[in-house]
Design a protein around this motif. Sequence first.
Motif, mmCIF file in Angstrom:
data_model
loop_
_atom_site.group_PDB
_atom_site.id
_atom_site.type_symbol
_atom_site.label_atom_id
_atom_site.label_comp_id
_atom_site.label_asym_id
_atom_site.label_seq_id
_atom_site.Cartn_x
_atom_site.Cartn_y
_atom_site.Cartn_z
ATOM 1 N N PHE A 118 0.795 -1.143 -0.036
ATOM 2 C CA PHE A 118 -0.097 0.015 -0.056
ATOM 3 C C PHE A 118 0.933 1.100 0.019
ATOM 4 C CE2 PHE A 118 -2.400 -3.296 1.887
ATOM 5 C CZ PHE A 118 -3.681 -3.192 1.283
ATOM 6 N N TRP A 119 0.778 2.109 -1.011
ATOM 7 C CA TRP A 119 1.438 3.348 -1.104
ATOM 8 C C TRP A 119 0.832 4.628 -0.451
ATOM 9 C CZ3 TRP A 119 6.500 4.182 -3.613
ATOM 10 C CH2 TRP A 119 6.785 3.027 -4.278
ATOM 11 N N GLY A 120 1.466 5.401 0.194
ATOM 12 C CA GLY A 120 1.057 6.263 0.839
ATOM 13 C C GLY A 120 2.237 7.783 0.874
ATOM 14 N N GLY A 121 1.752 8.879 1.360
ATOM 15 C CA GLY A 121 2.665 10.017 1.257
ATOM 16 C C GLY A 121 2.739 10.687 2.713
ATOM 17 N N ILE A 122 3.687 11.267 3.023
ATOM 18 C CA ILE A 122 3.936 11.917 4.289
ATOM 19 C C ILE A 122 4.160 13.441 4.089
ATOM 20 C CG2 ILE A 122 5.394 11.997 6.312
ATOM 21 C CD1 ILE A 122 6.335 8.990 5.666
ATOM 22 N N SER A 123 3.470 14.234 4.849
ATOM 23 C CA SER A 123 3.812 15.625 4.920
ATOM 24 C C SER A 123 4.858 15.791 5.891
ATOM 25 C CB SER A 123 2.577 16.317 5.420
ATOM 26 O OG SER A 123 1.632 16.413 4.238
ATOM 27 N N PRO A 124 5.848 16.569 5.238
ATOM 28 C CA PRO A 124 7.188 16.592 6.375
ATOM 29 C C PRO A 124 6.877 17.598 7.263
ATOM 30 C CG PRO A 124 7.730 16.797 3.986
ATOM 31 C CD PRO A 124 6.177 16.757 3.983
ATOM 32 N N LEU A 125 7.321 17.189 8.681
ATOM 33 C CA LEU A 125 7.043 18.103 9.797
ATOM 34 C C LEU A 125 7.790 19.211 9.488
ATOM 35 C CD1 LEU A 125 5.415 18.456 12.277
ATOM 36 C CD2 LEU A 125 7.019 17.451 13.341
ATOM 37 N N SER A 126 9.004 19.246 9.078
ATOM 38 C CA SER A 126 9.840 20.352 9.093
ATOM 39 C C SER A 126 9.094 21.474 7.977
ATOM 40 C CB SER A 126 11.197 20.106 8.510
ATOM 41 O OG SER A 126 11.233 19.319 7.379
ATOM 42 N N MET A 127 8.417 21.114 7.061
ATOM 43 C CA MET A 127 7.791 21.745 6.085
ATOM 44 C C MET A 127 6.651 22.564 6.878
ATOM 45 S SD MET A 127 9.978 21.629 3.811
ATOM 46 C CE MET A 127 9.039 22.866 2.554
ATOM 47 N N MET A 128 5.839 21.716 7.573
ATOM 48 C CA MET A 128 4.760 22.246 8.211
ATOM 49 C C MET A 128 5.183 23.350 9.339
ATOM 50 S SD MET A 128 2.137 19.100 9.045
ATOM 51 C CE MET A 128 3.271 17.687 9.180
ATOM 52 N N LEU A 129 6.117 23.034 10.088
ATOM 53 C CA LEU A 129 6.765 24.260 11.045
ATOM 54 C C LEU A 129 7.124 25.310 10.275
ATOM 55 C CD1 LEU A 129 8.635 21.745 13.396
ATOM 56 C CD2 LEU A 129 6.363 22.921 13.961
ATOM 57 N N GLN A 130 7.782 25.200 9.102
ATOM 58 C CA GLN A 130 8.289 26.393 8.432
ATOM 59 C C GLN A 130 7.017 27.378 7.957
ATOM 60 O OE1 GLN A 130 10.648 25.242 5.239
ATOM 61 N NE2 GLN A 130 12.482 24.795 6.249
ATOM 62 N N GLU A 131 5.971 26.675 7.470
ATOM 63 C CA GLU A 131 4.702 27.437 7.074
ATOM 64 C C GLU A 131 4.007 27.919 8.195
ATOM 65 O OE1 GLU A 131 2.164 25.006 4.644
ATOM 66 O OE2 GLU A 131 3.697 24.912 2.993
ATOM 67 N N ALA A 132 3.929 27.333 9.427
ATOM 68 C CA ALA A 132 3.258 27.763 10.560
ATOM 69 C C ALA A 132 4.290 29.155 11.107
ATOM 70 C CB ALA A 132 3.281 27.055 11.650
ATOM 71 N N SER A 134 5.668 31.148 9.119
ATOM 72 C CA SER A 134 5.520 32.463 8.312
ATOM 73 C C SER A 134 4.555 33.264 8.683
ATOM 74 C CB SER A 134 5.672 31.668 6.797
ATOM 75 O OG SER A 134 4.414 31.354 6.576
ATOM 76 N N GLY A 135 3.476 32.701 9.493
ATOM 77 C CA GLY A 135 2.342 33.513 9.917
ATOM 78 C C GLY A 135 1.415 33.519 9.044
ATOM 79 N N PRO A 136 0.080 33.745 9.550
ATOM 80 C CA PRO A 136 -1.322 33.484 8.716
ATOM 81 C C PRO A 136 -1.124 34.303 7.294
ATOM 82 C CG PRO A 136 -1.537 34.879 10.749
ATOM 83 C CD PRO A 136 -0.214 34.565 10.739
ATOM 84 N N GLY A 137 -1.872 33.451 6.343
ATOM 85 C CA GLY A 137 -1.936 34.079 5.039
ATOM 86 C C GLY A 137 -0.710 34.107 4.359
#
Length: 140
Positions: A118-132, A134-137
């Motif tokens: 079964f194939w899947g994908g992971i959203s990298p946590l480091s990328m999520m933290l960078q986006e968070a 950067s602030g809203p919007g």
Amino acid sequence: MNRMRLVLVVFIVALLVNISNAFADELISFEEVERLIYSSPNHEVSAYFKSVERGTEIKTFKAVLRGVHTEPGLKVIMFVTNHGIAGGMSGSPFYVNGKQIGALAYSFNVPRSISDWFWGGISPLSMMLQEADSGPGNFS
């Protein structure tokens, strides 16, 4: 009274900084995961994720990281597992060597006649933290 509030605010901020620093030590960045995968034999890295199959019991499921997919505004760590991936598993934390790399985000429908995995994908946590950070919007 104002001095007491100031002391309390300083204490809370210091506590949050210490917690976030401890959390950062338990994180593997997207770039590190990519290096691990492509420097390993057969481009495979053992990993695992924790999720609930039924009910409320959290279980650990084995997975193998197989590569990364990147395009403008998107980075995904690709994995395979011998366990089915249900929609309710989205957001389940993924780990390599006890360090968190991201969250289960995608399930790909690959016919069983083509692959036993079964194939899947992971959203990298480091990328999520960078986006968070950067602030809203400001999400890319």
